[in-house]
Design a protein around this motif. Structure first.
Motif, PDB file in Angstrom:
ATOM      1  N   ARG A 126      -4.913  14.290  10.897  1.00 37.63           N
ATOM      2  CA  ARG A 126      -5.745  13.210  10.356  1.00 37.63           C
ATOM      3  C   ARG A 126      -4.972  12.456   9.282  1.00 37.63           C
ATOM      4  NH1 ARG A 126     -11.922  14.256   9.456  1.00 37.63           N
ATOM      5  NH2 ARG A 126     -11.487  12.177   8.714  1.00 37.63           N
ATOM      6  N   ALA A 127      -5.207  11.159   9.224  1.00 41.60           N
ATOM      7  CA  ALA A 127      -4.545  10.339   8.215  1.00 41.60           C
ATOM      8  C   ALA A 127      -5.063  10.717   6.839  1.00 41.60           C
ATOM      9  CB  ALA A 127      -4.791   8.859   8.483  1.00 41.60           C
ATOM     10  N   ASP A 128      -4.139  10.911   5.886  1.00 44.23           N
ATOM     11  CA  ASP A 128      -4.570  11.171   4.515  1.00 44.23           C
ATOM     12  C   ASP A 128      -4.303   9.969   3.609  1.00 44.23           C
ATOM     13  OD1 ASP A 128      -1.806  11.477   4.436  1.00 44.23           O
ATOM     14  OD2 ASP A 128      -1.877  13.595   3.932  1.00 44.23           O
ATOM     15  N   LYS A 129      -3.480   9.031   4.093  1.00 42.69           N
ATOM     16  CA  LYS A 129      -3.183   7.808   3.344  1.00 42.69           C
ATOM     17  C   LYS A 129      -3.044   6.642   4.310  1.00 42.69           C
ATOM     18  CE  LYS A 129      -0.677   9.986  -0.408  1.00 42.69           C
ATOM     19  NZ  LYS A 129       0.580  10.105  -1.133  1.00 42.69           N
ATOM     20  N   VAL A 130      -3.261   5.447   3.785  1.00 45.38           N
ATOM     21  CA  VAL A 130      -3.031   4.234   4.563  1.00 45.38           C
ATOM     22  C   VAL A 130      -2.485   3.176   3.608  1.00 45.38           C
ATOM     23  CG1 VAL A 130      -5.444   3.495   4.357  1.00 45.38           C
ATOM     24  CG2 VAL A 130      -4.018   2.537   6.139  1.00 45.38           C
ATOM     25  N   ARG A 131      -1.403   2.538   4.041  1.00 51.70           N
ATOM     26  CA  ARG A 131      -0.761   1.477   3.244  1.00 51.70           C
ATOM     27  C   ARG A 131      -1.034   0.144   3.922  1.00 51.70           C
ATOM     28  NH1 ARG A 131       3.998  -1.184   4.007  1.00 51.70           N
ATOM     29  NH2 ARG A 131       4.805  -2.244   2.197  1.00 51.70           N
ATOM     30  N   VAL A 132      -1.606  -0.789   3.147  1.00 54.26           N
ATOM     31  CA  VAL A 132      -1.887  -2.134   3.645  1.00 54.26           C
ATOM     32  C   VAL A 132      -0.795  -3.035   3.077  1.00 54.26           C
ATOM     33  CG1 VAL A 132      -3.575  -4.003   3.775  1.00 54.26           C
ATOM     34  CG2 VAL A 132      -4.352  -1.613   3.714  1.00 54.26           C
ATOM     35  N   GLU A 133       0.068  -3.505   3.946  1.00 58.20           N
ATOM     36  CA  GLU A 133       1.294  -4.203   3.559  1.00 58.20           C
ATOM     37  C   GLU A 133       1.061  -5.380   2.608  1.00 58.20           C
ATOM     38  OE1 GLU A 133       5.087  -6.199   5.850  1.00 58.20           O
ATOM     39  OE2 GLU A 133       3.144  -6.206   6.834  1.00 58.20           O
ATOM     40  N   ASN A 134       0.158  -6.285   2.944  1.00 59.64           N
ATOM     41  CA  ASN A 134      -0.003  -7.468   2.095  1.00 59.64           C
ATOM     42  C   ASN A 134      -0.646  -7.152   0.753  1.00 59.64           C
ATOM     43  OD1 ASN A 134      -2.549  -7.231   3.679  1.00 59.64           O
ATOM     44  ND2 ASN A 134      -3.131  -9.033   2.513  1.00 59.64           N
ATOM     45  N   LEU A 135      -1.276  -6.010   0.608  1.00 60.24           N
ATOM     46  CA  LEU A 135      -1.841  -5.593  -0.673  1.00 60.24           C
ATOM     47  C   LEU A 135      -0.849  -4.762  -1.476  1.00 60.24           C
ATOM     48  CD1 LEU A 135      -5.440  -4.566   0.471  1.00 60.24           C
ATOM     49  CD2 LEU A 135      -4.633  -6.804  -0.344  1.00 60.24           C
ATOM     50  N   ASP A 136       0.308  -4.467  -0.893  1.00 60.59           N
ATOM     51  CA  ASP A 136       1.276  -3.556  -1.514  1.00 60.59           C
ATOM     52  C   ASP A 136       2.475  -4.273  -2.127  1.00 60.59           C
ATOM     53  OD1 ASP A 136       1.813  -0.846  -2.145  1.00 60.59           O
ATOM     54  OD2 ASP A 136       3.342  -0.789  -0.577  1.00 60.59           O
ATOM     55  N   THR A 137       2.393  -5.562  -2.355  1.00 60.56           N
ATOM     56  CA  THR A 137       3.534  -6.300  -2.904  1.00 60.56           C
ATOM     57  C   THR A 137       3.895  -5.823  -4.311  1.00 60.56           C
ATOM     58  OG1 THR A 137       2.092  -8.062  -3.689  1.00 60.56           O
ATOM     59  CG2 THR A 137       3.115  -8.359  -1.514  1.00 60.56           C
ATOM     60  N   SER A 138       2.929  -5.232  -5.029  1.00 55.98           N
ATOM     61  CA  SER A 138       3.186  -4.693  -6.366  1.00 55.98           C
ATOM     62  C   SER A 138       3.070  -3.178  -6.388  1.00 55.98           C
ATOM     63  CB  SER A 138       2.196  -5.288  -7.376  1.00 55.98           C
ATOM     64  OG  SER A 138       2.337  -6.681  -7.443  1.00 55.98           O
ATOM     65  N   GLY A 139       3.098  -2.564  -5.202  1.00 55.34           N
ATOM     66  CA  GLY A 139       3.010  -1.105  -5.127  1.00 55.34           C
ATOM     67  C   GLY A 139       1.600  -0.562  -5.284  1.00 55.34           C
ATOM     68  N   LEU A 140       0.586  -1.413  -5.108  1.00 52.90           N
ATOM     69  CA  LEU A 140      -0.807  -0.976  -5.304  1.00 52.90           C
ATOM     70  C   LEU A 140      -1.611  -0.896  -4.014  1.00 52.90           C
ATOM     71  CD1 LEU A 140      -1.571  -3.182  -8.445  1.00 52.90           C
ATOM     72  CD2 LEU A 140      -1.015  -0.747  -8.396  1.00 52.90           C
ATOM     73  N   GLY A 141      -0.942  -0.999  -2.865  1.00 57.72           N
ATOM     74  CA  GLY A 141      -1.648  -1.121  -1.604  1.00 57.72           C
ATOM     75  C   GLY A 141      -1.834   0.146  -0.799  1.00 57.72           C
ATOM     76  N   THR A 142      -1.674   1.316  -1.409  1.00 59.34           N
ATOM     77  CA  THR A 142      -1.890   2.566  -0.676  1.00 59.34           C
ATOM     78  C   THR A 142      -3.260   3.134  -1.020  1.00 59.34           C
ATOM     79  OG1 THR A 142       0.464   3.049  -0.599  1.00 59.34           O
ATOM     80  CG2 THR A 142      -1.020   4.906  -0.277  1.00 59.34           C
ATOM     81  N   PHE A 143      -4.033   3.441   0.020  1.00 59.90           N
ATOM     82  CA  PHE A 143      -5.369   4.014  -0.114  1.00 59.90           C
ATOM     83  C   PHE A 143      -5.293   5.487   0.285  1.00 59.90           C
ATOM     84  CE2 PHE A 143      -5.837  -0.449   0.338  1.00 59.90           C
ATOM     85  CZ  PHE A 143      -7.054  -0.824  -0.240  1.00 59.90           C
ATOM     86  N   THR A 144      -6.038   6.347  -0.414  1.00 61.18           N
ATOM     87  CA  THR A 144      -6.043   7.791  -0.151  1.00 61.18           C
ATOM     88  C   THR A 144      -7.394   8.205   0.386  1.00 61.18           C
ATOM     89  OG1 THR A 144      -4.490   8.073  -1.976  1.00 61.18           O
ATOM     90  CG2 THR A 144      -5.608  10.045  -1.194  1.00 61.18           C
ATOM     91  N   ARG A 145      -7.380   9.079   1.402  1.00 61.22           N
ATOM     92  CA  ARG A 145      -8.635   9.525   2.025  1.00 61.22           C
ATOM     93  C   ARG A 145      -9.518  10.205   0.983  1.00 61.22           C
ATOM     94  NH1 ARG A 145     -10.570  10.435   7.156  1.00 61.22           N
ATOM     95  NH2 ARG A 145      -8.580  10.083   8.185  1.00 61.22           N
ATOM     96  N   LYS A 146     -10.811   9.871   1.001  1.00 61.16           N
ATOM     97  CA  LYS A 146     -11.777  10.438   0.064  1.00 61.16           C
ATOM     98  C   LYS A 146     -12.415  11.709   0.594  1.00 61.16           C
ATOM     99  CE  LYS A 146     -14.789   7.853  -1.992  1.00 61.16           C
ATOM    100  NZ  LYS A 146     -15.736   6.782  -2.363  1.00 61.16           N
ATOM    101  N   GLU A 147     -12.565  11.838   1.874  1.00 61.57           N
ATOM    102  CA  GLU A 147     -13.285  12.984   2.450  1.00 61.57           C
ATOM    103  C   GLU A 147     -12.394  14.188   2.564  1.00 61.57           C
ATOM    104  OE1 GLU A 147     -14.156  11.655   6.397  1.00 61.57           O
ATOM    105  OE2 GLU A 147     -15.112   9.876   5.653  1.00 61.57           O
TER     106      GLU A 147
END
Length: 147
Positions: A126-147
């Motif tokens: 299962r995915a534990d992280k997801v990186r959204v490229e256009n939101l990551d221009t400043s290194g802030l675009g990685t989301f972490t699974r909550k469940e």
């Protein structure tokens, strides 16, 4: 167009010049008489034949958190994988690209066209992280699974 007009003006003003000024005048004349180069027509990308298949949708679905952008929900609706972002839970269709990488079309005033979405899958499948490229221009675009 403005650059061509400016070079034409230089060519007109530089009649009878010598040395470097004559070279500039020649450049101006060439720029005003030569057709402008055109970009080749955009070609759609050829179909990827060596792309790794995506995992089953449940490997990616769930809720992810990001301190800067807030929650993101990845859902499967029929054959579509979607992500919902922002306070209005704007929904974007994720199209498969290769393996655990997808893409979506950005919208709104900050739209950049297509942007990649890459899932990092843990040993449990299962995915534990997801990186959204256009939101990551400043290194802030990685989301972490909550469940």
């Amino acid at each position: 167009m403005r650059a061509t007009a400016a070079l034409g003006l230089v060519a007109t003003l530089a009649v009878g010049c010598t040395g470097a000024d004559a070279d500039l005048a020649a450049l101006g004349r060439a720029a005003t008489t030569s057709p402008l180069p055109t970009a080749p027509p955009a070609q759609p990308p050829s179909e990827i034949t060596s792309a790794a298949p995506a995992r089953a949708s449940d490997a990616y679905t769930g809720t992810y958190a990001n301190d800067h952008y807030g929650p993101m929900t990845v859902s499967a609706q029929g054959d579509e994988l979607t992500m919902s972002l922002g306070p209005d839970e704007r929904r974007f269709v994720l199209s498969h690209y290769d393996g655990d990488t997808f893409f979506y079309r950005t919208t709104g005033e900050m739209a950049v066209g297509l942007s990649g979405v890459t899932f990092t899958v843990g040993s449990d499948g299962r995915a534990d992280k997801v990186r959204v490229e256009n939101l990551d221009t400043s290194g802030l675009g990685t989301f972490t699974r909550k469940e």
